[in-house]
Design an enzyme around this catalytic site. Sequence first.
Site, PDB file in Angstrom:
ATOM      1  N   GLY A  65       0.781  -1.242   0.000  1.00  0.00           N
ATOM      2  CA  GLY A  65       0.000   0.000   0.000  1.00  0.00           C
ATOM      3  C   GLY A  65       0.808   1.284   0.000  1.00  0.00           C
ATOM      4  O   GLY A  65       0.371   2.298  -0.538  1.00  0.00           O
ATOM      5  N   GLU A  79       3.742   4.010   6.207  1.00  0.00           N
ATOM      6  CA  GLU A  79       2.581   3.153   5.949  1.00  0.00           C
ATOM      7  C   GLU A  79       1.501   3.990   5.257  1.00  0.00           C
ATOM      8  O   GLU A  79       1.463   5.215   5.399  1.00  0.00           O
ATOM      9  CB  GLU A  79       2.115   2.580   7.301  1.00  0.00           C
ATOM     10  CG  GLU A  79       0.821   1.811   7.331  1.00  0.00           C
ATOM     11  CD  GLU A  79       0.824   0.505   6.546  1.00  0.00           C
ATOM     12  OE1 GLU A  79       1.181   0.540   5.364  1.00  0.00           O
ATOM     13  OE2 GLU A  79       0.391  -0.520   7.097  1.00  0.00           O
ATOM     14  N   ASP A  80       0.641   3.319   4.528  1.00  0.00           N
ATOM     15  CA  ASP A  80      -0.407   4.051   3.809  1.00  0.00           C
ATOM     16  C   ASP A  80      -1.477   4.610   4.739  1.00  0.00           C
ATOM     17  O   ASP A  80      -1.796   5.792   4.692  1.00  0.00           O
ATOM     18  CB  ASP A  80      -1.050   3.157   2.717  1.00  0.00           C
ATOM     19  CG  ASP A  80      -1.529   1.796   3.246  1.00  0.00           C
ATOM     20  OD1 ASP A  80      -1.405   1.527   4.456  1.00  0.00           O
ATOM     21  OD2 ASP A  80      -2.026   0.998   2.427  1.00  0.00           O
ATOM     22  N   ASP A 131      -5.782   2.536  10.503  1.00  0.00           N
ATOM     23  CA  ASP A 131      -7.241   2.353  10.597  1.00  0.00           C
ATOM     24  C   ASP A 131      -7.570   1.792  11.990  1.00  0.00           C
ATOM     25  O   ASP A 131      -7.645   2.543  12.956  1.00  0.00           O
ATOM     26  CB  ASP A 131      -7.678   1.424   9.460  1.00  0.00           C
ATOM     27  CG  ASP A 131      -9.178   1.247   9.363  1.00  0.00           C
ATOM     28  OD1 ASP A 131      -9.918   2.088   9.881  1.00  0.00           O
ATOM     29  OD2 ASP A 131      -9.623   0.250   8.746  1.00  0.00           O
ATOM     30  N   LYS A 191      -7.345   7.230  10.092  1.00  0.00           N
ATOM     31  CA  LYS A 191      -8.800   7.090  10.192  1.00  0.00           C
ATOM     32  C   LYS A 191      -9.126   6.759  11.650  1.00  0.00           C
ATOM     33  O   LYS A 191      -9.333   5.593  11.996  1.00  0.00           O
ATOM     34  CB  LYS A 191      -9.201   5.925   9.279  1.00  0.00           C
ATOM     35  CG  LYS A 191     -10.533   6.095   8.584  1.00  0.00           C
ATOM     36  CD  LYS A 191     -11.013   4.780   8.000  1.00  0.00           C
ATOM     37  CE  LYS A 191     -10.384   4.349   6.724  1.00  0.00           C
ATOM     38  NZ  LYS A 191     -11.018   3.107   6.176  1.00  0.00           N
ATOM     39  N   PHE A 194     -14.004   3.929   2.967  1.00  0.00           N
ATOM     40  CA  PHE A 194     -13.001   3.047   2.375  1.00  0.00           C
ATOM     41  C   PHE A 194     -12.432   3.707   1.128  1.00  0.00           C
ATOM     42  O   PHE A 194     -13.143   3.959   0.165  1.00  0.00           O
ATOM     43  CB  PHE A 194     -13.576   1.667   2.045  1.00  0.00           C
ATOM     44  CG  PHE A 194     -12.492   0.684   1.732  1.00  0.00           C
ATOM     45  CD1 PHE A 194     -11.763   0.090   2.753  1.00  0.00           C
ATOM     46  CD2 PHE A 194     -12.166   0.385   0.416  1.00  0.00           C
ATOM     47  CE1 PHE A 194     -10.727  -0.797   2.475  1.00  0.00           C
ATOM     48  CE2 PHE A 194     -11.125  -0.503   0.124  1.00  0.00           C
ATOM     49  CZ  PHE A 194     -10.413  -1.092   1.159  1.00  0.00           C
ATOM     50  N   VAL A 195     -11.131   4.017   1.189  1.00  0.00           N
ATOM     51  CA  VAL A 195     -10.503   4.777   0.110  1.00  0.00           C
ATOM     52  C   VAL A 195      -9.532   3.905  -0.684  1.00  0.00           C
ATOM     53  O   VAL A 195      -8.951   2.956  -0.140  1.00  0.00           O
ATOM     54  CB  VAL A 195      -9.776   6.026   0.655  1.00  0.00           C
ATOM     55  CG1 VAL A 195     -10.770   7.047   1.190  1.00  0.00           C
ATOM     56  CG2 VAL A 195      -8.762   5.656   1.726  1.00  0.00           C
ATOM     57  N   ASP A 238      -5.402  -0.276  -2.292  1.00  0.00           N
ATOM     58  CA  ASP A 238      -6.163  -1.189  -3.157  1.00  0.00           C
ATOM     59  C   ASP A 238      -7.506  -1.587  -2.572  1.00  0.00           C
ATOM     60  O   ASP A 238      -7.769  -1.404  -1.388  1.00  0.00           O
ATOM     61  CB  ASP A 238      -5.374  -2.480  -3.380  1.00  0.00           C
ATOM     62  CG  ASP A 238      -5.446  -3.400  -2.156  1.00  0.00           C
ATOM     63  OD1 ASP A 238      -5.203  -2.915  -1.034  1.00  0.00           O
ATOM     64  OD2 ASP A 238      -5.777  -4.595  -2.316  1.00  0.00           O
ATOM     65  N   ARG A 273      -4.775   0.454  -7.300  1.00  0.00           N
ATOM     66  CA  ARG A 273      -3.546   1.046  -6.754  1.00  0.00           C
ATOM     67  C   ARG A 273      -2.978   2.116  -7.677  1.00  0.00           C
ATOM     68  O   ARG A 273      -2.273   3.020  -7.233  1.00  0.00           O
ATOM     69  CB  ARG A 273      -2.473  -0.032  -6.545  1.00  0.00           C
ATOM     70  CG  ARG A 273      -2.781  -1.031  -5.439  1.00  0.00           C
ATOM     71  CD  ARG A 273      -1.510  -1.798  -5.094  1.00  0.00           C
ATOM     72  NE  ARG A 273      -1.778  -3.038  -4.382  1.00  0.00           N
ATOM     73  CZ  ARG A 273      -1.935  -3.139  -3.057  1.00  0.00           C
ATOM     74  NH1 ARG A 273      -1.892  -2.063  -2.313  1.00  0.00           N
ATOM     75  NH2 ARG A 273      -2.152  -4.312  -2.495  1.00  0.00           N
TER      76      ARG A 273
HETATM   77  P1  5GP Z   1      -5.369  -1.440  10.376  1.00  0.00           P
HETATM   78  O1  5GP Z   1      -4.581  -2.647  10.783  1.00  0.00           O
HETATM   79  O2  5GP Z   1      -4.879  -0.156  11.004  1.00  0.00           O
HETATM   80  O3  5GP Z   1      -6.836  -1.638  10.552  1.00  0.00           O
HETATM   81  O4  5GP Z   1      -5.266  -1.296   8.823  1.00  0.00           O
HETATM   82  C1  5GP Z   1      -4.103  -1.182   8.166  1.00  0.00           C
HETATM   83  C2  5GP Z   1      -4.238  -1.669   6.758  1.00  0.00           C
HETATM   84  O5  5GP Z   1      -5.607  -1.886   6.365  1.00  0.00           O
HETATM   85  C3  5GP Z   1      -3.710  -0.619   5.840  1.00  0.00           C
HETATM   86  O6  5GP Z   1      -2.325  -0.766   5.673  1.00  0.00           O
HETATM   87  C4  5GP Z   1      -4.478  -0.900   4.583  1.00  0.00           C
HETATM   88  O7  5GP Z   1      -3.826  -1.900   3.853  1.00  0.00           O
HETATM   89  C5  5GP Z   1      -5.817  -1.423   5.062  1.00  0.00           C
HETATM   90  N1  5GP Z   1      -6.836  -0.358   5.067  1.00  0.00           N
HETATM   91  C6  5GP Z   1      -7.424   0.236   6.123  1.00  0.00           C
HETATM   92  N2  5GP Z   1      -8.302   1.178   5.737  1.00  0.00           N
HETATM   93  C7  5GP Z   1      -8.269   1.177   4.387  1.00  0.00           C
HETATM   94  C8  5GP Z   1      -8.946   1.944   3.387  1.00  0.00           C
HETATM   95  O8  5GP Z   1      -9.766   2.843   3.623  1.00  0.00           O
HETATM   96  N3  5GP Z   1      -8.618   1.639   2.106  1.00  0.00           N
HETATM   97  C9  5GP Z   1      -7.723   0.676   1.765  1.00  0.00           C
HETATM   98  N4  5GP Z   1      -7.500   0.475   0.465  1.00  0.00           N
HETATM   99  N5  5GP Z   1      -7.068  -0.048   2.675  1.00  0.00           N
HETATM  100  C10 5GP Z   1      -7.335   0.204   3.971  1.00  0.00           C
END
Ligand code: 5GP
Length: 182
Positions: free
Chosen positions: A45, A100-101, A104, A132, A153-154, A160, A166
């Site tokens: 990402g 990191e992208d 969440d 987020k 969700f972006v 992706d 992507r």
């Molecule tokens: P977390 O573990 O913080 O919930 O999420 C991290 C990963 O979930 C991110 O690196 C990403 O790959 C994915 N993710 C979380 N929110 C989004 C979103 O809005 N869009 C996309 N494409 N991936 C997300």
Amino acid sequence: MRMDKDICKVMFNEVELQGVCKRLGEQITKDYEGKDLLIVGILNGAIVFVTDLMRQIDRQINIDFMSVSSYGNGTTSSGNIHVAKDLNSDIAGRNVLIVEDILDTGNTLHQLTNMLKERNPASLKVCVLLDKPARREQEIYADYVGYTIPDAFVVGYGLDYAEEYRNLPYIGVLSPSVYSHE
Ligand code: 5GP
């Protein structure tokens, strides 16, 4: 075909994304004065973000990559991460910046930072393009944040859905109709 038709709203355009990389790059340049810096890009990402960001950092840097996936359904991560590709470098004694992208639930970065701390870096910081906070499950904060966004969700700019989108040059909200049949 880039699938722009599945995007219901552009959240950040290319100019805004370049601007945020410049702002973060200048801050990182200041903060790491006189220090070595190892950037750890998280695949897949963060690929676009990390390549734009590193060109805005006016310091001698090294770069390495990790590929981490968290088990979960299509749009939510879980508490378990799987390291598909580990670092090539030994990070002991280094100043490490994870790029990191998106942050969440925080599950991925929580586990990843704990894993890397055990390798005794001199310092460990986190830079995320998007934050987020609405869905946070772990108490974790990024040291550098591009944008704080609402719960949507972006995709695009490296992000992706099911390995697609992507290559969109902007970040957009994916139409819920694309994943509502999950
Ligand atoms: P977390 O573990 O913080 O919930 O999420 C991290 C990963 O979930 C991110 O690196 C990403 O790959 C994915 N993710 C979380 N929110 C989004 C979103 O809005 N869009 C996309 N494409 N991936 C997300």
